[in-house]
Write a protein that holds these residues in place. Structure first.
Motif, mmCIF file in Angstrom:
data_model
loop_
_atom_site.group_PDB
_atom_site.id
_atom_site.type_symbol
_atom_site.label_atom_id
_atom_site.label_comp_id
_atom_site.label_asym_id
_atom_site.label_seq_id
_atom_site.Cartn_x
_atom_site.Cartn_y
_atom_site.Cartn_z
ATOM 1 N N VAL A 133 1.161 -1.012 -0.134
ATOM 2 C CA VAL A 133 0.242 0.287 -0.038
ATOM 3 C C VAL A 133 0.864 1.115 0.234
ATOM 4 O O VAL A 133 2.248 1.435 -0.062
ATOM 5 C CB VAL A 133 -0.797 0.059 1.122
ATOM 6 C CG1 VAL A 133 -2.419 -0.730 1.339
ATOM 7 C CG2 VAL A 133 -0.277 0.194 2.392
ATOM 8 N N GLY A 154 2.610 4.558 0.720
ATOM 9 C CA GLY A 154 3.099 5.410 2.257
ATOM 10 C C GLY A 154 4.659 4.214 2.835
ATOM 11 O O GLY A 154 4.907 4.549 3.819
ATOM 12 N N VAL A 155 4.016 3.056 2.208
ATOM 13 C CA VAL A 155 5.065 2.123 3.261
ATOM 14 C C VAL A 155 6.324 1.967 3.073
ATOM 15 O O VAL A 155 7.455 1.159 3.999
ATOM 16 C CB VAL A 155 4.593 0.194 3.015
ATOM 17 C CG1 VAL A 155 2.986 0.387 3.703
ATOM 18 C CG2 VAL A 155 4.152 0.051 1.179
ATOM 19 N N LYS A 183 7.525 2.053 -0.522
ATOM 20 C CA LYS A 183 7.486 0.761 -2.473
ATOM 21 C C LYS A 183 8.843 1.355 -2.931
ATOM 22 O O LYS A 183 9.624 0.453 -3.066
ATOM 23 C CB LYS A 183 6.262 0.867 -2.546
ATOM 24 C CG LYS A 183 6.216 -1.142 -3.185
ATOM 25 C CD LYS A 183 5.161 -1.314 -3.774
ATOM 26 C CE LYS A 183 4.468 -0.007 -3.278
ATOM 27 N NZ LYS A 183 3.002 0.169 -4.355
ATOM 28 N N THR A 184 8.640 3.159 -3.047
ATOM 29 C CA THR A 184 9.418 3.142 -4.302
ATOM 30 C C THR A 184 10.981 3.371 -3.947
ATOM 31 O O THR A 184 11.409 3.468 -4.216
ATOM 32 C CB THR A 184 8.891 4.409 -4.428
ATOM 33 O OG1 THR A 184 7.545 5.091 -4.346
ATOM 34 C CG2 THR A 184 9.272 5.096 -6.009
ATOM 35 N N LYS A 229 16.424 1.740 -3.539
ATOM 36 C CA LYS A 229 17.776 0.792 -2.883
ATOM 37 C C LYS A 229 18.525 -0.936 -3.662
ATOM 38 O O LYS A 229 19.599 -0.980 -3.597
ATOM 39 C CB LYS A 229 16.959 0.307 -1.124
ATOM 40 C CG LYS A 229 16.966 1.849 -0.565
ATOM 41 C CD LYS A 229 16.019 1.272 1.245
ATOM 42 C CE LYS A 229 16.059 2.462 1.778
ATOM 43 N NZ LYS A 229 15.211 2.068 2.650
ATOM 44 N N GLN A 289 8.230 9.925 -8.760
ATOM 45 C CA GLN A 289 8.630 10.052 -7.771
ATOM 46 C C GLN A 289 9.854 8.970 -8.348
ATOM 47 O O GLN A 289 11.251 8.778 -7.606
ATOM 48 C CB GLN A 289 8.525 9.515 -6.766
ATOM 49 C CG GLN A 289 8.879 9.699 -4.780
ATOM 50 C CD GLN A 289 8.174 8.804 -3.924
ATOM 51 O OE1 GLN A 289 7.130 8.473 -4.596
ATOM 52 N NE2 GLN A 289 9.130 8.644 -3.158
ATOM 53 N N LYS A 341 11.150 0.419 8.136
ATOM 54 C CA LYS A 341 11.348 1.336 9.097
ATOM 55 C C LYS A 341 11.828 0.589 9.999
ATOM 56 O O LYS A 341 11.037 1.121 10.979
ATOM 57 C CB LYS A 341 9.953 1.986 9.275
ATOM 58 C CG LYS A 341 9.350 2.691 7.098
ATOM 59 C CD LYS A 341 7.609 3.796 7.559
ATOM 60 C CE LYS A 341 8.056 4.285 6.679
ATOM 61 N NZ LYS A 341 7.128 5.047 6.108
ATOM 62 N N ASP A 377 14.387 0.809 11.767
ATOM 63 C CA ASP A 377 15.202 1.886 12.170
ATOM 64 C C ASP A 377 13.941 2.092 12.868
ATOM 65 O O ASP A 377 14.284 3.351 13.987
ATOM 66 C CB ASP A 377 15.793 2.458 11.842
ATOM 67 C CG ASP A 377 14.862 3.209 10.153
ATOM 68 O OD1 ASP A 377 14.554 2.337 9.657
ATOM 69 O OD2 ASP A 377 15.152 4.252 10.242
ATOM 70 N N GLY A 391 14.288 -2.729 5.629
ATOM 71 C CA GLY A 391 14.823 -0.808 5.326
ATOM 72 C C GLY A 391 15.214 -0.803 6.796
ATOM 73 O O GLY A 391 14.665 -0.087 7.567
ATOM 74 N N GLY A 417 17.093 2.817 7.061
ATOM 75 C CA GLY A 417 16.320 4.178 6.706
ATOM 76 C C GLY A 417 16.298 4.235 5.311
ATOM 77 O O GLY A 417 15.833 3.767 4.552
ATOM 78 N N GLU A 418 16.532 5.713 5.030
ATOM 79 C CA GLU A 418 15.772 6.439 3.979
ATOM 80 C C GLU A 418 17.113 6.400 2.809
ATOM 81 O O GLU A 418 16.363 7.645 1.427
ATOM 82 C CB GLU A 418 15.304 8.114 4.224
ATOM 83 C CG GLU A 418 14.129 7.691 5.479
ATOM 84 C CD GLU A 418 13.538 9.089 5.791
ATOM 85 O OE1 GLU A 418 12.406 9.306 5.590
ATOM 86 O OE2 GLU A 418 13.749 10.096 6.786
HETATM 87 P P1 GDP Z 1 5.964 4.539 -0.982
HETATM 88 O O1 GDP Z 1 4.388 5.285 -0.951
HETATM 89 O O2 GDP Z 1 5.180 2.763 -0.530
HETATM 90 O O3 GDP Z 1 6.247 3.920 -2.536
HETATM 91 O O4 GDP Z 1 6.317 5.174 -0.133
HETATM 92 P P2 GDP Z 1 7.985 5.392 -0.457
HETATM 93 O O5 GDP Z 1 9.243 5.025 -1.224
HETATM 94 O O6 GDP Z 1 7.875 7.041 -0.566
HETATM 95 O O7 GDP Z 1 7.863 5.947 0.998
HETATM 96 C C1 GDP Z 1 7.318 6.508 2.288
HETATM 97 C C2 GDP Z 1 8.087 7.221 3.052
HETATM 98 O O8 GDP Z 1 8.685 6.542 4.165
HETATM 99 C C3 GDP Z 1 8.922 7.824 2.598
HETATM 100 O O9 GDP Z 1 9.228 9.695 3.025
HETATM 101 C C4 GDP Z 1 11.213 7.089 2.901
HETATM 102 O O10 GDP Z 1 11.755 8.399 2.643
HETATM 103 C C5 GDP Z 1 10.470 6.639 3.958
HETATM 104 N N1 GDP Z 1 11.224 5.796 3.920
HETATM 105 C C6 GDP Z 1 10.917 4.553 3.746
HETATM 106 N N2 GDP Z 1 11.877 3.790 4.055
HETATM 107 C C7 GDP Z 1 12.734 4.104 4.993
HETATM 108 C C8 GDP Z 1 13.440 2.785 6.023
HETATM 109 O O11 GDP Z 1 13.530 1.614 6.284
HETATM 110 N N3 GDP Z 1 13.234 3.919 7.244
HETATM 111 C C9 GDP Z 1 12.588 5.107 7.454
HETATM 112 N N4 GDP Z 1 13.311 5.440 8.586
HETATM 113 N N5 GDP Z 1 11.933 5.919 6.708
HETATM 114 C C10 GDP Z 1 11.783 5.284 4.876
#
Ligand code: GDP
Length: 302
Positions: free
Chosen positions: A109, A111-112, A114-115, A120, A147, A255, A257, A280, A282-283
């Motif tokens: 979903v 925000g998790v 994925k991108t 990475k 993105q 996340k 971390d 994951g 970190g960012e």
């Molecule tokens: P998507 O909507 O699933 O594609 O989610 P995004 O890749 O845009 O990530 C959503 C937010 O989570 C962003 O601010 C990322 O930087 C953050 N994020 C993704 N993976 C991690 C992680 O392993 N650790 C942390 N702290 N933040 C993460």
């Protein structure tokens, strides 16, 4: 290293509480086991896994194998490793295609992460000297395509996309064509994760998979479900729904971390039998790591 650092938060809170609990360790004390169960459940280890760990420790202390905190620690770690290892004998294996293009489909979903996870992974492959193409199959969410382009530029991967609202299966097809043309090693495919309409989601994923397997018979080689560890039991529920919707071959838990609830790893292993292949931490593009149960379990006590 960053793996250690990333897990520090998971560790700190769990460890502090575990240490407090063990400071008053009474083996015959039912209250101790109840508190241990609470602690494990609050860390999102999951009900089944919690009971299994607690029962094992109970038994071991009854037969006098556990006499100290160190003994208890050893039993808990071993139980976690057994529990996870038993259900997932080859959870470390990532199915790269040795004979050509490796195709990986990412589901999950919004925000998790994925991108970010796709970026990475692309970075890791590119670091190994491989050529990577990204397919922007999430044509639904505003900004998702853009993105992916930003990340593609940053890590040095070609991005194939269409306009928002376009047909994801067509993007996938274009991705395969481009990957072939440029003799790429890896094609990473983003998808939209709309759980609101399970039937639509299923149809969309099925259509993409049909296009992929028509072009490359044993592909996708992996279908990775991305879950946010900080959402605890929600992540477990998402995993259940995606498991019913498509063949998930592995999980990426992001996340890790930022959570004291890393126990969700064990719940997923025990209750869903889907291997967690990466975490994951970190960012940045360097923050994806293969998941290692033993390291994780020992980490909880440090
Ligand atoms: P998507 O909507 O699933 O594609 O989610 P995004 O890749 O845009 O990530 C959503 C937010 O989570 C962003 O601010 C990322 O930087 C953050 N994020 C993704 N993976 C991690 C992680 O392993 N650790 C942390 N702290 N933040 C993460």
């Amino acid at each position: 290293n960053s793996y250690e650092k990333g897990l520090q938060k998971s560790r700190r809170s769990f460890t502090r509480r575990l240490n407090e609990l063990f400071a008053n360790f009474r083996y015959e004390d039912e209250e101790f086991f109840e508190e241990l169960e609470d602690l494990l459940i609050e860390s999102d280890v999951g009900f089944e896994a919690t009971m299994y760990i607690s029962e094992t420790l109970r038994h071991e202390s009854k037969v006098q194998n556990v006499k100290s905190m160190a003994d208890a620690e050893r039993v808990i770690v071993q139980t976690m490793v057994d529990l996870y290892g038993d259900t997932n004998p080859d959870h470390h294996i990532f199915n790269d295609n040795p004979n050509g293009l490796t195709v990986v489909l990412f589901v999950g979903v919004n925000g998790v992460g994925k991108t970010t996870t796709i970026a990475k992974m692309a970075h890791q492959y590119i670091d190994q000297g491989k050529k990577v193409v990204l397919a922007a199959g999430d044509t639904f969410r505003a900004g998702a395509i853009e993105q992916l382009h930003v990340w593609g530029d940053r890590v040095g991967a070609q991005v194939v996309s269409t306009k928002q609202g376009g047909d994801p299966a067509a993007v996938v097809y274009d991705g395969i064509v481009q990957a072939r043309e440029h003799q790429a090693d890896v094609l990473l495919i983003d998808t939209a994760g709309r759980l609101q309409n399970k039937k639509n989601l299923m149809n969309e994923l099925e259509k993409m998979k049909r296009v992929i397997s028509r072009e490359i018979p044993d592909a996708p080689h992996e279908t990775l479900l991305v879950l946010d560890a900080t959402t605890g039991q929600n992540a477990l529920n998402q995993a259940k729904i995606f498991k019913e919707t498509t063949d998930v071959t592995g999980i990426v838990l992001t996340k890790m971390d930022g959570t004291a609830k890393g126990g969700i790893v064990l719940a997923i292993g025990k209750e869903l039998n889907i291997p967690v292949k990466f975490v994951g931490l970190g960012e940045t593009m360097n923050d994806l790591h293969p998941f290692d149960t033993e390291k994780f379990a020992y980490g909880l006590f440090k």
